[in-house]
Write an enzyme that holds these catalytic residues in place. Structure first.
Site, PDB file in Angstrom:
ATOM      1  CB  THR A 263       7.340   5.463 -57.833  1.00 58.49           C
ATOM      2  OG1 THR A 263       7.182   6.900 -57.942  1.00 58.49           O
ATOM      3  CG2 THR A 263       8.726   5.075 -58.265  1.00 58.49           C
ATOM      4  CD  GLU A 410       2.768  22.433 -61.688  1.00 56.53           C
ATOM      5  OE1 GLU A 410       1.557  22.656 -61.663  1.00 56.53           O
ATOM      6  OE2 GLU A 410       3.500  22.841 -62.617  1.00 56.53           O
ATOM      7  CD  GLU A 422       2.792   8.845 -54.735  1.00 54.98           C
ATOM      8  OE1 GLU A 422       1.936   8.639 -55.599  1.00 54.98           O
ATOM      9  OE2 GLU A 422       4.016   8.784 -54.968  1.00 54.98           O
ATOM     10  CG  ASP A 439       1.399  27.219 -60.246  1.00 56.38           C
ATOM     11  OD1 ASP A 439       2.319  27.915 -60.682  1.00 56.38           O
ATOM     12  OD2 ASP A 439       1.076  26.114 -60.760  1.00 56.38           O
ATOM     13  CG  HIS A 518       3.767  26.049 -70.147  1.00 54.76           C
ATOM     14  ND1 HIS A 518       3.323  24.755 -70.099  1.00 54.76           N
ATOM     15  CD2 HIS A 518       3.649  26.515 -68.872  1.00 54.76           C
ATOM     16  CE1 HIS A 518       2.930  24.456 -68.876  1.00 54.76           C
ATOM     17  NE2 HIS A 518       3.112  25.513 -68.105  1.00 54.76           N
TER      18      HIS A 518
END
Lengths: 697, 697
Positions: A263, A410, A422, A439, A518
């Site tokens: 989108t 995110e 947006e 963050d 991660h």
């Protein structure tokens, strides 16, 4: 052609104006017949409030927040993610919180997950397809955390499913130059390339490989790049230190745009039009899978073929060769559209509720995400607790509105924050003073780092920190790239932004990033033992962020420093002249240099609230004037001509640098025309920004 | 999917707020210890000032302005144009004028002119190239005006040079359907088509022709369409009436985009990058030349071949047939880059100088341009004289800044205004309340017409006119298309705009437009004898425009009517549901209808100047939220999703209507996807606009 601006005078005058304004309002304040609002409307930052905030921020609360947030893995849109949504909502919707409202914003976004029942597999096979060796499917357990059944298998989000089988080759960091070099010796068609993290973006390692006929890619973290070479989990790596265990795997999103891919430029609501996936660009065209260095060691050290160059060598105690045996990764992961939530909270402004200071961080993690992102969320919760408490106790209400954003998804490409920008494009463009991002609050506890656009290089901030003895060393740098949720605010909306964290002492480690990044080892245990024992650095970040937030929300005249901006632009211009002027002149593209000097003509008598607002609007909107939606036709949602990312990376205007590099390399007229075209856009943007700071008429 | 909004409540509250605000400020005003600025900051429109303005506007001054402005032809960038620049500058820079400043803004723009020494020629030739008949090269003299050597020969600006020779055919209005029909009977390859004005855009008559192999086009004004059928200059046409003489020719720009063609989205400054002309779209691919109906009569009545359909027939007393003899137009015109000027003037606002009300008109004409555009310029000069005088006498200064713009090169495609909006994009977007355009002030003296976006359908305006007995009949319509300099303000910037003029009684004439339009007969003599003897209608337009301008500049709360906007959107939505819902549902594109009702929660106690500003900003920025730079990928600088022009022309959302028409006709999946995509952009824009009117946090 390129013009820059000297705005020192106008900027200096702001401070002077400030003093006069305070005095002026102060006088009327003593009159009982003046309107009742005049007291509030002329109020500036109350230093007592700043002090109170700083003293009430409590590192032990941050520690408790982190413990709570990291109980279970909270991958975007998972059950654990929903638990964190509920936790945030409960905190912010509590009538005792002092927040005026808090709510959830949902988007239906395009994500990518492995199939838990049919996990991705990598095996080494003989020519007759006999399995010789199977790589680990999950990380080794050291604490109970790694036993959680909801831990997602290491994978590359947005990698296509597939079962490529081929000869294994070592391709260093998967940069274009790496494949080019390798291809001189080895025919890459039909091979699987093993690469190490670093040097090129995640997805780029596969995108760069495909043109050579490579059919699959593995990526691992070399101990040289993350552990300063240490490899053993006996006493070198976690749980004995902060270093990455041999089975640890960095997960990640392997797309290269930000926001929901289906989108573009539209909020991803249920009925929103979605582009066909085939039209999505910047995703790996061939399967790619991340693995641990324990497995990478076995694979790479078995490789035959020619020896790789020295600079390709990592920390393994074997020769790094180019190519070897048969090999088969198998990926069954699926792409799905799922419901992702942002959690929003608001403290309404008293005098200018239609001016927003936004503070945000993402909430989703790859596994438990203690550092990434829960360290930041823990800081945000403590900061909002203290501010809310002052509101609840009736001691304070910010002049401008403060908006807190806890973004979803995110990790899949800044999706929650991008969809938010947006959806509320005009409203945010017109009303937002600044965006503050925290963050990963603490990468390491050596140095406070504030990366920001130049007008947010607030002197007050540094002074404050020195005064507080929080930290005498502070790194102040520009905000570039799209590494966290500041990107849509900087690049798409053109809003002055800052990213805050505690970080490394680079003289003490070569780790690319904190080693558990991660992986399944990024846990509360890891954070509280190896990253920030005692949570002192977390507390310093909370204090710093709150200090910035209060000053942006309460200052009568916004503490945005436009003379720093002028200096940055001048540096860029000088660099551009040095690098490009000669070649451009030879092609009849002029690079005339006109330094405009703005005169301060503020009339300091009879100041009115609308005059303060006017000056503040000039400052707030300065960065908007640098936006041009056509400046980067090949880069999705990049519109800011000064801070866009650049591959040339030469410390000057990014679009000009890239266009020049391309033209200089191709020599084609069309490419030189693009240089000229970009220079015109740049020149118009800089003139426009300068115009925003001039007298308004 | 598509949502609309009911904003009646919020809008109603504005009027109430206004009352309370005045009262509140009024009280503090009586206190001597209140700050000195508080008197000004709460001031609303002073009706005495409006009255004074209305009474001082003098029709005889307008007449004198017009006489002065039309002494010589003032084609864009010509010597005559420069004389009008000097005239405007002299008036506005005069210290007695009361304007705070006035200056010239120059752009180097791409224009197109015939070569005076080697004029365009059209001849009828035999098969052996003997010239049988030569068409007129200029219009017949009736007054001294037509003797002026600086009159530009009738031509089609931006038509390519060339010497096509071929059989002549009659192609009605040059619409796609006309060529399609004609091509069934006549092989159009190698032909010259003669077309009449109307039905299709100027350049479109050539663009539509080229695909059939037509090599040149003539265009004339049929007496049926302009003169109610009258053809004789003995006693029917000018100088005996307002009707067009047989030799009169409508000149015009034959490009279809607005703004300088070579510098899209950039101000056309000396060093600005210019795209190669081959990349310009929307210009005639084959030569086209306009001619008078005297010549057209001779050509058409000689045509052989089959008879044309009845609806193709004009007023000539002969049969309109399809095709005939050999024929040779010859065009030698040149395209050049020339320096074009806007002249700007400013009255600085006292309280909110950073809010602009802009009033403009173009200055350039095709020939003497008495009606187009000097009627509007004469009105602007009188209006600025009266406002400036009140400033100079110390009786008044507007709350907000008033900017006057005298645009250059409008006739070549709204170039001056478009370059201005490109150069000052961010500043104008952020600060402009409204744009008022008065181009042709008086088309005819029957009815005042105000075309505007819905929020500018100001009730006060109508009431005022009735009270003044200026005119009890007023046409209020939407502002659409790109017929004058409002286009860049509406479509590119999203600024509330109004176009004002006096116009026809449609029950009395069928003339497409006033008959001397773009000919050598549009002179002071024509205007003062046949359009507005006594200049009463000019005076009424000046009064109306000034009234609107003062109210926009001085009202404490902006007189922008957002409930009218909500109604317009509802009409559009209802129409869209009627027309499209069934077919869209069958393709699984949902068109859910959600009417949002906004609650007014304005707290009417303790109003502050910043609260008034907040409400005003909400109103000012409403239209900006309707902009989407990607909504019309094929239309240059069209970004407003509600007011863009539409070929479907069915009274609903223009982009949706066009996308639907295309998909419905092609049936292709990709086209239906574009319908869905546009609906998502539309929905997001309407939600965004609604959000701008909601409580700010």
């Amino acid at each position: 052609m390129i013009k820059t601006v000297l705005v020192g005078l106008v900027c200096g005058a702001v401070a002077l104006t400030l003093g006069v304004l305070i005095g002026h309002f102060g006088i009327t304040n003593n009159s009982s017949s003046a309107p009742s609002w005049i007291n509030d409307i002329g109020k500036d930052v109350d230093e007592n409030i700043v002090e109170k905030f700083l003293s009430e921020v409590d590192r032990l609360n941050i520690e408790e927040n982190l413990r709570e947030l990291t109980k279970v893995p909270h991958l975007a849109t998972s059950e654990g993610d929903e638990q964190t949504v509920q936790f945030m909502l409960k905190r912010w919707q509590d009538p005792e919180s002092g927040l005026d409202k808090a709510w959830r914003e949902e988007y239906e976004v395009y994500l990518s997950f492995p199939d838990a029942k049919n996990p991705n597999k990598v095996t080494v096979v003989s020519s007759s397809d006999t399995v010789l060796y199977t790589l680990r499917e999950k990380e080794k357990n050291y604490t109970k955390d790694q036993e959680d059944p909801d831990i997602v298998q290491p994978y590359a989000a947005y990698s296509p499913a597939g079962q490529p089988k081929g000869k294994l080759v070592y391709a260093n960091q998967g940069k274009p130059s790496d494949y080019e070099l390798l291809n001189r010796t080895v025919d890459l068609r039909g091979t699987i390339a093993i690469t190490r993290y670093g040097g090129a973006g995640r997805g780029a390692k596969a995108i760069n490989a495909a043109p050579y006929g490579v059919i699959g890619v593995l990526v691992y973290t070399d101990p040289l790049d993350i552990n300063d070479g240490l490899m053993s989990d006996i006493n070198e790596t976690y749980p004995h230190s902060w270093y990455l265990p041999p089975s640890g795997v960095e997960r990640g999103a392997f797309g290269s745009q930000y926001g929901d891919m289906l989108t573009p430029y539209l909020a991803a609501k249920e009925e929103t039009y979605r582009i066909p996936f085939k039209n999505v660009t910047g995703v790996p065209p061939i399967p790619i899978q991340p693995i641990g260095f324990e497995d990478a060691y076995r694979l790479i050290c078995e490789l035959g073929g020619e020896g790789a160059p020295t600079e390709w060598k990592g920390a393994f105690n074997c020769t790094y060769n180019f190519g070897g045996p048969g090999f088969k990764p198998e990926s069954t992961q699926n792409d799905v559209i799922k419901n992702s939530s942002n959690v929003m909270g608001v403290i309404r402004g008293s005098v200018e509720p239609d001016r927003y200071v936004i503070y945000g961080n993402h909430r989703d993690s790859w596994v438990h995400g203690a550092i990434d992102p829960s360290s930041g969320t823990s800081v945000m919760l403590e900061l909002s607790r203290v501010l809310g408490k002052m509101v609840k106790e009736g001691k304070w209400r910010p002049r401008r509105s403060i908006i807190f954003g806890s973004w979803g998804a995110e990790e899949f490409g800044l999706i929650g924050s991008a969809e938010y920008t947006e959806q509320y494009f005009t409203m945010l463009s017109e009303r937002t003073i600044a965006y503050i991002n925290v963050d990963i609050a603490v990468f390491a506890n050596a140095t406070l780092r504030a990366s920001a656009m130049p007008e947010l290089h607030i002197e007050k901030l540094t002074n404050e920190l020195i005064r507080l003895s929080v930290q005498t060393r502070i790194l102040v740098g520009y905000l570039s790239g799209a590494g966290s949720d500041y990107a849509p605010f900087v690049h798409y909306l053109g809003i002055a932004s800052m990213d805050l964290s505690y970080t490394y002492d680079r003289s003490k480690t070569n780790a690319r990033i904190y080693p558990a990044y991660h992986t399944a080892y990024d846990t509360f245990h890891y954070a509280s033992n190896f990253i920030d024992p005692g949570f002192f650095s977390h507390q310093a970040v909370a204090r710093t962020a709150g200090n910035v937030l209060i000053r942006l929300a309460d200052s009568l005249v916004l503490p945005l420093n436009c003379s720093d901006y002028a200096e940055s632009l001048e540096d860029y211009l000088n660099k551009a002249v040095d690098l490009y002027q000669e070649k451009l002149s030879s092609r009849n593209i002029s690079m005339g240099r006109s330094l405009l000097e703005f005169k301060s003509t503020f009339n300091l008598k009879n100041e009115t609230p609308l005059k303060v607002r006017r000056i503040n609007d000039q400052l707030m909107l300065l960065d908007r004037a640098f936006l041009n939606p056509l400046a980067f036709p090949d880069k999705y949602a990049y519109r800011h001509v000064i801070w866009a990312s650049s591959s040339a990376n030469v410390g000057t205007f990014p679009g000009l640098a890239d266009a020049f590099a391309k033209a200089d390399s191709s020599g084609q007229t069309g490419d030189w025309e693009k240089v000229h075209h970009h220079m015109s856009m740049l020149s118009q943007a800089i003139d426009g920004a300068a115009g925003m700071l001039e007298n308004v008429i």
